[in-house]
Design an enzyme around this catalytic site. Structure first.
Site, PDB file in Angstrom:
ATOM      1  N   GLU A  41       0.824  -1.202   0.000  1.00  0.00           N
ATOM      2  CA  GLU A  41       0.000   0.000   0.000  1.00  0.00           C
ATOM      3  C   GLU A  41       0.863   1.260   0.000  1.00  0.00           C
ATOM      4  O   GLU A  41       0.527   2.247  -0.651  1.00  0.00           O
ATOM      5  CB  GLU A  41      -0.948  -0.001   1.199  1.00  0.00           C
ATOM      6  CG  GLU A  41      -2.079  -1.020   1.104  1.00  0.00           C
ATOM      7  CD  GLU A  41      -3.004  -0.772  -0.079  1.00  0.00           C
ATOM      8  OE1 GLU A  41      -3.044   0.372  -0.596  1.00  0.00           O
ATOM      9  OE2 GLU A  41      -3.683  -1.723  -0.507  1.00  0.00           O
ATOM     10  N   TYR A 124      -5.907   6.678   4.532  1.00  0.00           N
ATOM     11  CA  TYR A 124      -6.115   5.665   3.502  1.00  0.00           C
ATOM     12  C   TYR A 124      -5.380   4.370   3.839  1.00  0.00           C
ATOM     13  O   TYR A 124      -5.965   3.281   3.810  1.00  0.00           O
ATOM     14  CB  TYR A 124      -5.657   6.152   2.124  1.00  0.00           C
ATOM     15  CG  TYR A 124      -5.556   4.987   1.172  1.00  0.00           C
ATOM     16  CD1 TYR A 124      -6.716   4.412   0.657  1.00  0.00           C
ATOM     17  CD2 TYR A 124      -4.328   4.398   0.870  1.00  0.00           C
ATOM     18  CE1 TYR A 124      -6.653   3.289  -0.155  1.00  0.00           C
ATOM     19  CE2 TYR A 124      -4.258   3.277   0.074  1.00  0.00           C
ATOM     20  CZ  TYR A 124      -5.415   2.729  -0.444  1.00  0.00           C
ATOM     21  OH  TYR A 124      -5.357   1.602  -1.220  1.00  0.00           O
ATOM     22  N   ASP A 142      -9.085   5.152  -2.272  1.00  0.00           N
ATOM     23  CA  ASP A 142      -8.048   5.616  -3.186  1.00  0.00           C
ATOM     24  C   ASP A 142      -8.697   6.155  -4.450  1.00  0.00           C
ATOM     25  O   ASP A 142      -9.923   6.314  -4.523  1.00  0.00           O
ATOM     26  CB  ASP A 142      -7.056   4.494  -3.495  1.00  0.00           C
ATOM     27  CG  ASP A 142      -7.687   3.346  -4.290  1.00  0.00           C
ATOM     28  OD1 ASP A 142      -8.919   3.361  -4.526  1.00  0.00           O
ATOM     29  OD2 ASP A 142      -6.939   2.432  -4.687  1.00  0.00           O
TER      30      ASP A 142
END
Length: 355
Positions: A41, A124, A142
């Site tokens: 990520e 996020y 996202d």
């Protein structure tokens, strides 16, 4: 006519059939590795899956566990990251690994709140890791998710201001039994079907309830505030090669743009840089050859134009203070950024890595 409501079950059924095979993603029935989920990520922020795949696999081979990453020298981490860009992510990645090992016994917290307390993990990433690695009902919003949800509900709010509404919609739809698969399904749907241009609406599991599709306005979503273009900055880069095949380098300060990365000496980068005075910024007094055309590189907030100067030096030349000569054969061990790779290529220097 009553509009259909999108159902999480339809997305999950689609995901079960079409899920992407990714090196950081657990297979059906497998338990996700929080370390791999987290590392991927961080790497995927502002970077494409295609670009990240080979970096991720090399990074995992070099640092297979969070303990291995925490114990690695920062220079090794930066070198492994070189070419991915946005180098503050690499510094935060290393700092976070150290914090996980030192403060959590090498185990990642399993909640959004716990993850947010770690270095370099924002809303996020915390949501993505909590959902994917620990199956928590957390929203990971996202660009792909923003596109899917703004089209699905025809959300007119301009982004990024409209992000809280998108997050609210995601959480309202998220199933309690498979939040991780739902989060990944949303990402995959945006990446493969609900694409920025020419979305494949006929293949979408939510084609019927999608408001933007019904109105024929798919490609106008998401609505985004206009970006302000940064002014171009200019500067000079100095490539000094010693007769024994060594290149003069230095390390940028640990914080700020390209922090901790290796570079050839450069001038300041500014909108009003005067090339006529470039000789004053050279690391040594010698005969410098100006090369053309200049190297151009685009950062997030501004474009950069560097004029490259090249010179040679005797084999026993000593490096100026806070600089070093690195053998060309060892350039692969230096954390060179993308713009520096371009500079070395422009100067015809062999051995510069491309990531």
């Amino acid at each position: 006519m009553i509009a259909l409501r999108p159902a999480a079950a339809d997305l999950l059924a689609w995901y079960d059939r079409h899920r992407r095979a990714l090196p950081w993603r657990a297979g059906p029935g497998e338990r996700p590795d929080p370390y791999r989920v987290w590392a991927s990520e961080i790497m995927l922020q502002q970077t494409t899956v295609t670009a990240v795949k080979p970096y991720f696999e090399r990074f995992m081979a070099r640092f297979p566990t969070v303990q291995a990453l925490a114990e690695a020298p920062s220079e090794a981490v930066m070198q492994a990251w070189a070419g991915l860009g946005y180098y503050s992510r690499a510094r935060n990645l290393h700092a976070c690994a150290i914090a996980v090992v030192a403060g959590h016994g090498g185990r990642f917290p399993d909640s959004e709140e716990g993850l947010r307390a770690l270095p370099g993990i924002g809303a996020y990433t915390a949501g993505a890791v909590a959902a994917i690695a620990f199956d928590r009902p957390a929203a990971a919003v996202d660009g792909n998710v923003e596109r899917v949800m703004t089209r699905l509900f025809a959300i007119e709010d301009l982004l990024p201001g409209g992000r809280p509404l998108v997050r609210e919609r995601v959480l309202a739809m998220m199933p309690q039994d498979r939040p991780g698969d739902f989060a990944q399904g949303l990402m995959d749907l945006g990446a493969t079907i609900c694409t920025p241009r020419n979305p494949a609406c006929g293949l979408c599991p939510w084609r019927e309830p999608c408001r933007a599709r019904a109105e024929g306005t798919q490609e106008s979503f998401p609505r985004k505030a206009a970006k302000k273009a940064g002014a171009i900055r200019k500067g000079a880069a100095f490539v000094l090669l010693r007769a024994d095949g060594a290149l003069l380098l230095r390390t940028r300060p640990p914080k700020g743009l390209l922090g901790g990365m290796a570079e050839v000496p450069t001038s300041e980068w500014s909108a009003d840089y005067e090339l006529d005075g470039a000789w004053q910024d050279a690391p040594v007094v010698t005969r410098w050859e100006q090369l053309s055309p200049p190297v151009r590189h685009v950062f997030t907030h501004f474009p950069l134009e560097l004029t490259v100067f090249k010179a040679s030096a005797p084999a026993r030349t000593q490096a100026p203070a806070e600089m070093r000569f690195t053998p060309l054969a060892a350039l692969g061990e230096e954390p060179l950024s993308g713009v520096m790779v371009k500079v070395l290529e422009a100067a015809g220097v062999k051995g510069s890595p491309k990531g």
